[in-house]
Design an enzyme around this catalytic site. Structure first.
Site, PDB file in Angstrom:
ATOM      1  CB  THR A 113       7.732   3.460   7.426  1.00 32.79           C
ATOM      2  OG1 THR A 113       6.682   4.168   8.112  1.00 32.79           O
ATOM      3  CG2 THR A 113       7.372   3.331   5.965  1.00 32.79           C
ATOM      4  CB  ALA A 141      -0.915  -0.003   1.222  1.00 36.86           C
ATOM      5  N   GLY A 142       0.296   2.331  -0.523  1.00 35.01           N
ATOM      6  CA  GLY A 142       0.978   3.619  -0.501  1.00 35.01           C
ATOM      7  C   GLY A 142       1.399   4.117  -1.862  1.00 35.01           C
ATOM      8  CG  ASN A 162      -3.566  -0.097   4.005  1.00 40.35           C
ATOM      9  OD1 ASN A 162      -3.917   0.817   4.730  1.00 40.35           O
ATOM     10  ND2 ASN A 162      -2.495  -0.841   4.249  1.00 40.35           N
ATOM     11  CB  THR A 189       7.059  -3.985   9.776  1.00 36.89           C
ATOM     12  OG1 THR A 189       8.234  -3.489   9.089  1.00 36.89           O
ATOM     13  CG2 THR A 189       7.426  -5.188  10.600  1.00 36.89           C
ATOM     14  N   GLY A 192       0.932  11.365   5.299  1.00 38.64           N
ATOM     15  CA  GLY A 192      -0.239  11.653   6.118  1.00 38.64           C
ATOM     16  C   GLY A 192      -1.558  11.204   5.510  1.00 38.64           C
ATOM     17  CB  SER A 208       0.730   5.385   9.110  1.00 40.73           C
ATOM     18  OG  SER A 208       1.300   6.623   8.709  1.00 40.73           O
ATOM     19  CE  LYS A 230      -0.082   8.124  -0.295  1.00 42.43           C
ATOM     20  NZ  LYS A 230      -0.172   7.457   1.017  1.00 42.43           N
TER      21      LYS A 230
END
Length: 336
Positions: free
Chosen positions: A247, A62-63, A139, A245, A114, A175, A66
């Site tokens: 970050t 994920a990320g 997510n 995991t 964020g 996060s 988005k």
């Protein structure tokens, strides 16, 4: 070779501008002859995890996508599954820019994005339109302005909206870039969240006639007693999987490097060892009760294999993909 040439130009751009440009181009090229620049036909390496059949065990973390705008493009690169998000109930702009930094000599990335996203309703529409025959994980997180004591409500809202369209649902409580979010990993707050998620999952499974697994995404910055407590809660509430995991806040591996002191979560090679340690310890604690999805610093087949030997049944890449390109997916899938 082609990606290495392209990367030289991409890395001259601001990190977030480069990311946005890549997303725009993937959207533009998808389904056209230009997707030859990233399309890969990989051998099938099917695995079954959480009751789901995956084409291969390598996923996109994920990320990166988005809002679920490029699912088919990432599928064309050979990913066995694509995890989109993190998405929140309402759109939000995220933290102030600049908020994304490359640590090139360490092949790491620091972000303090964020949870910038266009909201869960927008994501659902994109997922519904996606023509991808792999597994789509969604997510979910909470809005920044939702008080932490009401955070569970945001997860339940998102869960209800994505349930029909998700292969699995990932719960992001790890996060470091949303104030207070990581407190949901501990004690009564975690137990309350997990119990309500399981109740909602049961309700939605009955409503839609299908069971969608739920996986919890955790941080690498956990003491052993905290990890033990999380494992006990995962088993107690029959959570379907754990993603290890997210970050790290630790900077010991990148001291003195450019951007090393920037606030945010560090990913990529610097978190590789710690994330593998967490996977290994989780496997000891969980046994065969639930599967582990390993993520953190995977930048080669060897690194992916280390996660699997430690106990992961699936792996995900993000920062390694930024530095290595689609060839990383091919390398892992072909050798796994």
């Amino acid at each position: 070779m082609l990606y290495r040439i392209a990367r030289a130009g991409i890395f001259k751009l601001d990190a977030e501008k480069a990311h946005d440009l890549a997303i725009q181009n993937f959207k533009r090229f998808n389904g056209t002859p230009l997707d030859i620049f990233y399309r890969q036909n990989l051998a099938s390496k099917p695995v079954e995890v959480m009751g789901i059949k995956f084409k291969n065990p390598v996923g996109l973390a994920a990320g990166l996508d988005k809002n679920g705008e490029c699912i088919e493009a990432f599928g064309a690169m050979g990913f066995g599954f694509v995890e989109v998000g993190t998405v929140t109930p309402r759109p939000q702009s995220g933290n102030d820019k600049p908020r994304l930094f490359r640590l090139i000599e360490a092949e790491g990335i620091i972000n303090r994005m964020g949870f910038n996203n266009l909201g869960v309703d927008n994501l659902v529409e994109n997922v519904k339109k996606a023509k991808y025959d792999g597994v789509i994980g969604i997510n979910i997180g909470k809005n920044k302005d939702t008080p932490i004591e009401k955070g569970t409500e945001d997860y339940l809202i998102c869960m209800e909206k994505v349930y029909q369209y998700a292969g699995y649902i990932a719960i992001n409580i790890s996060s470091p870039n949303t104030p207070g979010l990581r407190t949901l990993q501990y004690g009564e707050a975690l137990d309350d969240l997990l119990s309500q998620l399981k109740e909602k999952q049961k309700e939605l499974a009955e409503k839609y006639g299908k069971y969608v697994p739920v996986a919890l995404k955790i941080a690498p910055d956990l003491e052993d007693d905290e990890l033990t407590q999380i494992a006990e809660s995962l088993i107690k509430y029959k959570i379907d999987g754990v993603i290890a995991t997210n970050t790290t806040l630790d900077r010991s591996m990148v001291e003195g490097m450019k951007h090393a002191e920037e606030m945010g979560g560090l990913s990529g090679r610097p978190v590789q060892t710690r994330s593998t340690e967490v996977v290994r310890r989780l496997k000891e604690l969980l046994g065969d009760n639930l599967p582990i999805i390993g993520v953190g610093g995977i930048d080669s087949y060897v690194a992916a294999k280390e996660k699997m030997v430690a106990g992961a049944e699936l792996v995900q890449v993000y920062s390694g993909f930024i530095y290595k390109g689609p060839g990383l997916v091919r390398d892992i899938v072909n050798n796994i």
